[in-house]
Scaffold this active site. Structure first.
Site, short mmCIF file in Angstrom:
data_model
loop_
_atom_site.label_atom_id
_atom_site.label_comp_id
_atom_site.label_asym_id
_atom_site.label_seq_id
_atom_site.Cartn_x
_atom_site.Cartn_y
_atom_site.Cartn_z
N ASP A 111 0.84 -1.72 -0.01
CA ASP A 111 -0.12 -0.18 -0.39
C ASP A 111 0.95 1.55 0.30
O ASP A 111 -0.20 2.07 -0.01
CB ASP A 111 -0.60 -0.20 0.95
N HIS A 126 6.86 -8.14 -0.85
CA HIS A 126 5.55 -8.52 -2.20
C HIS A 126 5.50 -6.99 -2.64
O HIS A 126 4.26 -6.91 -3.13
CB HIS A 126 4.52 -8.53 -0.86
N1 APR Z 1 -3.89 -3.62 15.24
C1 APR Z 1 -2.80 -3.90 14.34
N2 APR Z 1 -3.04 -5.72 13.75
C2 APR Z 1 -3.69 -6.04 13.37
C3 APR Z 1 -4.95 -4.86 13.64
C4 APR Z 1 -5.17 -3.32 14.36
N3 APR Z 1 -5.35 -2.18 13.82
N4 APR Z 1 -6.17 -5.30 13.29
C5 APR Z 1 -6.04 -6.75 12.60
N5 APR Z 1 -4.80 -6.51 13.48
C6 APR Z 1 -3.69 -8.20 12.73
C7 APR Z 1 -4.41 -9.55 13.09
O1 APR Z 1 -4.51 -9.48 14.05
C8 APR Z 1 -3.46 -10.38 12.02
O2 APR Z 1 -2.49 -10.73 13.00
O3 APR Z 1 -3.10 -8.13 11.50
C9 APR Z 1 -2.60 -9.16 11.54
C10 APR Z 1 -2.77 -9.50 9.84
O4 APR Z 1 -2.52 -10.58 9.33
P1 APR Z 1 -2.80 -10.98 7.64
O5 APR Z 1 -4.28 -10.56 6.95
O6 APR Z 1 -2.81 -12.84 7.89
O7 APR Z 1 -1.80 -10.22 7.04
P2 APR Z 1 0.20 -10.37 7.03
O8 APR Z 1 0.17 -11.27 7.78
O9 APR Z 1 0.19 -8.74 6.66
O10 APR Z 1 -0.44 -11.66 5.76
C11 APR Z 1 0.83 -11.68 5.01
O11 APR Z 1 -0.43 -12.76 3.20
O12 APR Z 1 -2.18 -12.91 2.12
C12 APR Z 1 -0.86 -12.52 2.25
O13 APR Z 1 0.04 -11.29 0.50
C13 APR Z 1 -0.63 -10.74 1.20
O14 APR Z 1 1.14 -10.10 2.82
C14 APR Z 1 0.22 -10.56 3.27
C15 APR Z 1 0.44 -11.71 3.29
#
Ligand code: APR
Length: 257
Positions: A111, A126
């Protein structure tokens, strides 16, 4: 919790070389949904096929026609990213870099918000959804530099096929970025992980490797993650609330020194 923030700030001040790993959670307060868990994009739309890149290579023109149409999760992801602004957590990490405590930041987010917040030492493992990349020579371009008159678009430098810079499932991480991530991981004695489920590799391997080598881990997440058992300190809450508190505590400690 306040005492954990104090402990985390003390730990960061004492350390010589700390980096950060961020995930979708840090951008939730900027209006971009996470991928997994409650309210996650994949939770609603299902995870994309793991061979997305192979499908792109098999039909790049078809992929571009789909991309331009913007359907399914892609529509929401593009639109929320295009209008998103950095939140206090992004700004706090940029400040942590400016005051010399944070040496580097690896983000899984596409982003552009860390760069928009002023962070400079950033590895976008990514890719960046606002950029394009040639799959042959690896050159990256701003979107407006690439004409979409003929599909698939081709590289002005080498004629290779252009795709979005975002790394697809099944696509190897561009080597230039991976080398920076591994170099920074090797140098680190600690990592602060913000808003990541630590599920997707190779990024999810970095905190585990730092821990395996005797380093420390601090996580910021409202919920337990796969990393929690490995973390020295877990700060439970929203990134936009917790990270600024951590940085302001850290600034107080540095001032009192
Ligand atoms: N503040 C902090 N953390 C948060 C918040 C918040 N407001 N809201 C949600 N979270 C946490 C969730 O609890 C979760 O542990 O953020 C995490 C998001 O996890 P994912 O959705 O799995 O995202 P991410 O870890 O970045 O995914 C990794 O997966 O799908 C692929 O390419 C995509 O870069 C991504 C990769």
């Amino acid at each position: 919790m306040p005492q954990d923030i104090d402990k985390a700030a003390e730990r960061l001040v004492k350390a010589n070389y700390v980096i950060a790993l961020t995930g979708a959670g840090i951008s939730v307060e900027s209006g971009i949904r996470p991928f997994r868990g409650p309210g996650g994009l994949w939770t609603e739309y299902g995870e994309p096929p793991m061979d997305g890149y192979q499908r792109f290579l098999a039909d790049p023109k078809g992929h571009w026609e789909q991309r331009i149409k913007r359907v399914g999760y892609a529509k929401e992801l593009y639109e929320t990213i295009e209008k998103a602004k950095p939140n206090p957590a992004h700004h706090a990490l940029a400040e942590l870099e400016r005051i010399g405590v944070l040496k580097y930041l690896i983000t899984q987010n596409v982003d552009n918000l860390h760069l928009a917040a002023g962070s400079e030492k950033v590895a976008q493992i990514h890719g960046n959804m606002l950029k394009m990349r040639c799959i042959k020579c690896g050159s990256r371009y701003e979107q407006e530099e690439i004409s979409l008159e003929t599909l698939p678009p081709t590289c002005p430098k080498c004629g290779g096929i252009i795709k979005g810079d975002g790394v697809m499932f099944g696509e190897p991480i561009p080597l230039d970025v991976l080398e920076v991530c591994e170099r920074e991981m090797d140098r680190s004695e600690g990592m602060i992980c913000v808003g990541t489920s630590a599920f997707v590799y190779p990024a999810a391997g970095f905190p585990r490797e730092i821990k395996r080598r005797g380093g420390f881990l601090i996580e910021v997440d409202p919920r337990e993650t796969e990393l929690t058992p490995l973390c020295d300190i877990s700060l439970r809450g929203k990134a936009a609330e917790i990270v600024p508190q951590l940085v302001s505590k850290l600034r107080d400690i540095l001032k009192s020194k």
